[in-house]
Design a protein around this motif. Structure first.
Motif, mmCIF file in Angstrom:
data_model
loop_
_atom_site.group_PDB
_atom_site.id
_atom_site.type_symbol
_atom_site.label_atom_id
_atom_site.label_comp_id
_atom_site.label_asym_id
_atom_site.label_seq_id
_atom_site.Cartn_x
_atom_site.Cartn_y
_atom_site.Cartn_z
ATOM 1 N N LEU A 24 -9.560 -4.125 4.148
ATOM 2 C CA LEU A 24 -8.962 -5.809 3.223
ATOM 3 C C LEU A 24 -9.915 -5.629 1.780
ATOM 4 C CD1 LEU A 24 -7.415 -8.423 3.593
ATOM 5 C CD2 LEU A 24 -9.797 -9.865 4.252
ATOM 6 N N TYR A 25 -10.962 -5.510 1.857
ATOM 7 C CA TYR A 25 -11.663 -5.934 -0.056
ATOM 8 C C TYR A 25 -10.384 -4.620 -0.803
ATOM 9 C CZ TYR A 25 -14.692 -4.333 -4.058
ATOM 10 O OH TYR A 25 -14.811 -3.914 -5.213
ATOM 11 N N PHE A 26 -10.588 -3.621 -0.318
ATOM 12 C CA PHE A 26 -9.436 -2.505 -1.489
ATOM 13 C C PHE A 26 -8.299 -2.770 -1.207
ATOM 14 C CE2 PHE A 26 -12.854 0.497 -0.746
ATOM 15 C CZ PHE A 26 -13.125 1.271 -1.659
ATOM 16 N N LEU A 27 -7.553 -3.805 -0.388
ATOM 17 C CA LEU A 27 -6.384 -3.870 -0.540
ATOM 18 C C LEU A 27 -5.997 -5.327 -1.787
ATOM 19 C CD1 LEU A 27 -3.190 -4.007 0.773
ATOM 20 C CD2 LEU A 27 -4.175 -6.311 2.061
ATOM 21 N N LEU A 28 -7.129 -6.518 -1.855
ATOM 22 C CA LEU A 28 -7.461 -7.312 -2.871
ATOM 23 C C LEU A 28 -8.186 -6.847 -4.172
ATOM 24 C CD1 LEU A 28 -9.399 -10.206 -0.115
ATOM 25 C CD2 LEU A 28 -6.478 -10.309 -1.052
ATOM 26 N N SER A 29 -9.045 -5.278 -4.401
ATOM 27 C CA SER A 29 -9.455 -5.229 -5.550
ATOM 28 C C SER A 29 -8.949 -4.106 -6.209
ATOM 29 C CB SER A 29 -10.869 -4.862 -5.267
ATOM 30 O OG SER A 29 -10.911 -3.812 -4.404
ATOM 31 N N SER A 30 -7.769 -3.436 -5.141
ATOM 32 C CA SER A 30 -7.241 -2.299 -5.838
ATOM 33 C C SER A 30 -5.713 -2.033 -6.167
ATOM 34 C CB SER A 30 -7.622 -0.770 -5.090
ATOM 35 O OG SER A 30 -8.582 -0.923 -4.640
ATOM 36 N N PRO A 31 -5.360 -2.924 -7.147
ATOM 37 C CA PRO A 31 -4.046 -3.770 -7.473
ATOM 38 C C PRO A 31 -3.060 -1.963 -7.963
ATOM 39 C CG PRO A 31 -5.007 -4.196 -9.076
ATOM 40 C CD PRO A 31 -6.326 -3.615 -8.322
ATOM 41 N N ALA A 32 -3.822 -1.180 -8.128
ATOM 42 C CA ALA A 32 -3.314 0.572 -8.945
ATOM 43 C C ALA A 32 -2.471 0.713 -7.708
ATOM 44 C CB ALA A 32 -4.074 0.837 -9.392
ATOM 45 N N ALA A 33 -3.867 1.092 -6.507
ATOM 46 C CA ALA A 33 -3.818 1.614 -5.134
ATOM 47 C C ALA A 33 -2.935 0.930 -4.734
ATOM 48 C CB ALA A 33 -5.600 2.104 -4.628
ATOM 49 N N SER A 34 -2.906 -0.360 -4.126
ATOM 50 C CA SER A 34 -1.667 -1.043 -3.842
ATOM 51 C C SER A 34 -0.523 -0.838 -3.777
ATOM 52 C CB SER A 34 -2.574 -2.053 -3.722
ATOM 53 O OG SER A 34 -4.077 -2.421 -2.935
ATOM 54 N N ALA A 35 -0.132 -0.837 -5.286
ATOM 55 C CA ALA A 35 1.256 -0.813 -5.636
ATOM 56 C C ALA A 35 1.693 0.668 -5.501
ATOM 57 C CB ALA A 35 1.185 -0.905 -7.152
ATOM 58 N N ALA A 36 0.512 1.619 -5.647
ATOM 59 C CA ALA A 36 1.315 3.009 -5.170
ATOM 60 C C ALA A 36 1.607 3.468 -3.895
ATOM 61 C CB ALA A 36 0.252 3.955 -5.528
ATOM 62 N N SER A 37 1.077 2.713 -2.720
ATOM 63 C CA SER A 37 1.010 2.606 -1.258
ATOM 64 C C SER A 37 2.311 1.962 -1.057
ATOM 65 C CB SER A 37 0.127 1.387 -0.861
ATOM 66 O OG SER A 37 0.382 1.604 0.958
ATOM 67 N N ARG A 38 2.998 0.845 -1.906
ATOM 68 C CA ARG A 38 3.669 0.010 -1.223
ATOM 69 C C ARG A 38 5.520 0.812 -2.029
ATOM 70 N NH1 ARG A 38 0.921 -4.376 -3.151
ATOM 71 N NH2 ARG A 38 1.907 -4.385 -5.127
ATOM 72 N N GLY A 39 5.212 1.257 -2.783
ATOM 73 C CA GLY A 39 6.011 2.833 -3.477
ATOM 74 C C GLY A 39 6.290 3.738 -2.691
ATOM 75 N N TYR A 40 5.281 4.652 -2.400
ATOM 76 C CA TYR A 40 5.553 5.481 -1.547
ATOM 77 C C TYR A 40 6.156 4.789 -0.061
ATOM 78 C CZ TYR A 40 3.907 8.307 3.079
ATOM 79 O OH TYR A 40 4.268 8.675 4.101
ATOM 80 N N LEU A 41 5.705 3.419 0.537
ATOM 81 C CA LEU A 41 6.098 2.897 1.694
ATOM 82 C C LEU A 41 7.325 2.672 1.791
ATOM 83 C CD1 LEU A 41 2.556 0.657 3.240
ATOM 84 C CD2 LEU A 41 3.901 3.540 3.895
ATOM 85 N N ALA A 42 7.480 1.779 0.911
ATOM 86 C CA ALA A 42 9.253 1.791 0.353
ATOM 87 C C ALA A 42 9.690 2.747 0.519
ATOM 88 C CB ALA A 42 9.611 0.281 -1.353
ATOM 89 N N ARG A 43 10.084 4.094 -0.403
ATOM 90 C CA ARG A 43 10.807 4.947 -0.234
ATOM 91 C C ARG A 43 10.883 6.029 1.499
ATOM 92 N NH1 ARG A 43 11.525 7.871 -4.930
ATOM 93 N NH2 ARG A 43 10.538 7.318 -6.590
ATOM 94 N N VAL A 44 9.813 5.848 2.066
ATOM 95 C CA VAL A 44 9.436 6.467 3.912
ATOM 96 C C VAL A 44 10.108 5.614 4.055
ATOM 97 C CG1 VAL A 44 7.115 6.178 3.884
ATOM 98 C CG2 VAL A 44 8.247 8.192 4.721
ATOM 99 N N LEU A 45 9.789 3.984 5.094
ATOM 100 C CA LEU A 45 10.109 3.433 5.306
ATOM 101 C C LEU A 45 11.160 3.056 5.050
ATOM 102 C CD1 LEU A 45 6.670 0.984 6.030
ATOM 103 C CD2 LEU A 45 8.122 3.201 7.183
ATOM 104 N N GLY A 46 11.926 2.677 4.488
ATOM 105 C CA GLY A 46 13.501 2.762 4.321
ATOM 106 C C GLY A 46 13.645 1.167 3.508
ATOM 107 N N ARG A 47 12.879 0.515 3.618
ATOM 108 C CA ARG A 47 12.989 -1.039 3.246
ATOM 109 C C ARG A 47 11.067 -1.339 2.122
ATOM 110 N NH1 ARG A 47 8.366 -2.800 6.061
ATOM 111 N NH2 ARG A 47 7.822 -1.736 7.701
#
Length: 300
Positions: free
Chosen positions: A46-69
């Protein structure tokens, strides 16, 4: 297109750990046990989710590709939690505590065949799941040592971290980019070692080739594949897929037989093997999407 330095953004990010912190975490994990230590992963993630905007954005970008949503924040949290779980489990695996885990090995006959030949092989993984679980499987087999080949700066950090966790394992890392690196790899192959490489990214952003990957184009390094071609060893792909709880699937599959002689067209050989590797990595990402641990814009 961004520059090579920008493409390899992960290289320049400030380390969030240090050896004293690693030693403290190892001490706590080994004394509390895995079940209790896992409770600490939730506030950490939870701390990394709130304090690491670059990693969170990269995660969202990848997950959107692989999950299709579009990825939800709960998806990103699960992504971080999967990564943290594999990192925690590495502590127990490196301390020979395999009994905590339920590990299913697929296509072990391939490993046994290469082991019987005694020629070693190049074992290609990725920043996906747990490479350490494959090394744990290897350490259970008396005559199957697995060494890691990685770029020298990272190798120095990994050696120090391994020494903090289990001093007996620090020598299993070979630094890439030194004058004697290829000689060291060849010597270990002669002794039947499997040489493990995380072949989905490199350190300096050079010698990259772009291939279709999860709906876009991403850069992959040629270096590991060139080493396999020069040393004329089989290329085996490995994926240690975390299935949740204490369960792991370890997959081995042959990407390329050892070339009997140097290929007439080395670049064509490298390109063919790289395409197989990228294709299979894409399949694994779709099968187990939260096991992908490149928290930067991989498609930049």
């Amino acid at each position: 297109m961004k520059s090579e330095a920008q493409t390899q953004d992960w290289v320049t990010r400030r380390e969030r750990g240090s050896l004293p912190v690693i030693k403290a975490c190892v001490w706590v994990a080994l004394r509390l046990g895995r079940r209790a230590a896992r409770l600490f992963l939730y506030p950490v993630c939870l701390y990394f989710l709130l304090s690491s905007p670059a990693a969170s954005a990269a995660s969202r970008g990848y997950l959107a590709r692989v999950l299709g949503r579009p990825a939800r924040w709960t998806d990103v949290f699960r992504h971080f939690l999967t990564f943290a779980s594999c990192v925690l489990d590495r502590v127990f695996l490196l301390n020979e505590q395999r009994g905590w885990f339920d590990i299913t090995v697929h296509n072990e006959a391939l490993v046994q065949e290469i082991e019987a030949q005694g020629t070693g092989c190049m074992l290609f993984g990725a920043h996906f799941g747990s490479f350490e679980v494959a090394r744990a499987v290897g350490r259970q087999r008396e005559h199957l040592p697995i060494s890691l080949l990685m770029y020298e700066e990272n190798a120095q950090k990994i050696r120090a971290a391994l020494a903090a966790i289990n001093p007996n394992l620090a020598t299993e890392v070979i630094g890439l980019g030194r004058l004697d690196s290829l000689i060291a790899v060849a010597e270990r192959l002669q002794r039947g070692h499997f040489i493990g490489v995380l072949a989905d990214r490199n350190f300096d952003g050079r010698d990259l080739v772009r291939y279709p990957f999860l709906g876009g184009e991403a850069s992959f390094p040629k270096g590991p594949f060139r080493v396999a071609m020069l040393l004329q060893r089989p290329v085996v792909m490995m994926a240690g897929i975390y299935r949740g709880g204490r369960r792991y699937d370890v997959r081995f599959e042959l990407l390329a037989e050892a070339p009997a002689t140097r290929p007439a067209d080395p670049e064509a050989w490298i390109d063919e093997v790289m395409r197989r590797y990228v294709s299979r990595l894409e399949d694994y990402c779709r099968e187990a999407p939260f096991n992908w641990f490149n928290f930067y814009d991989f498609w930049a």
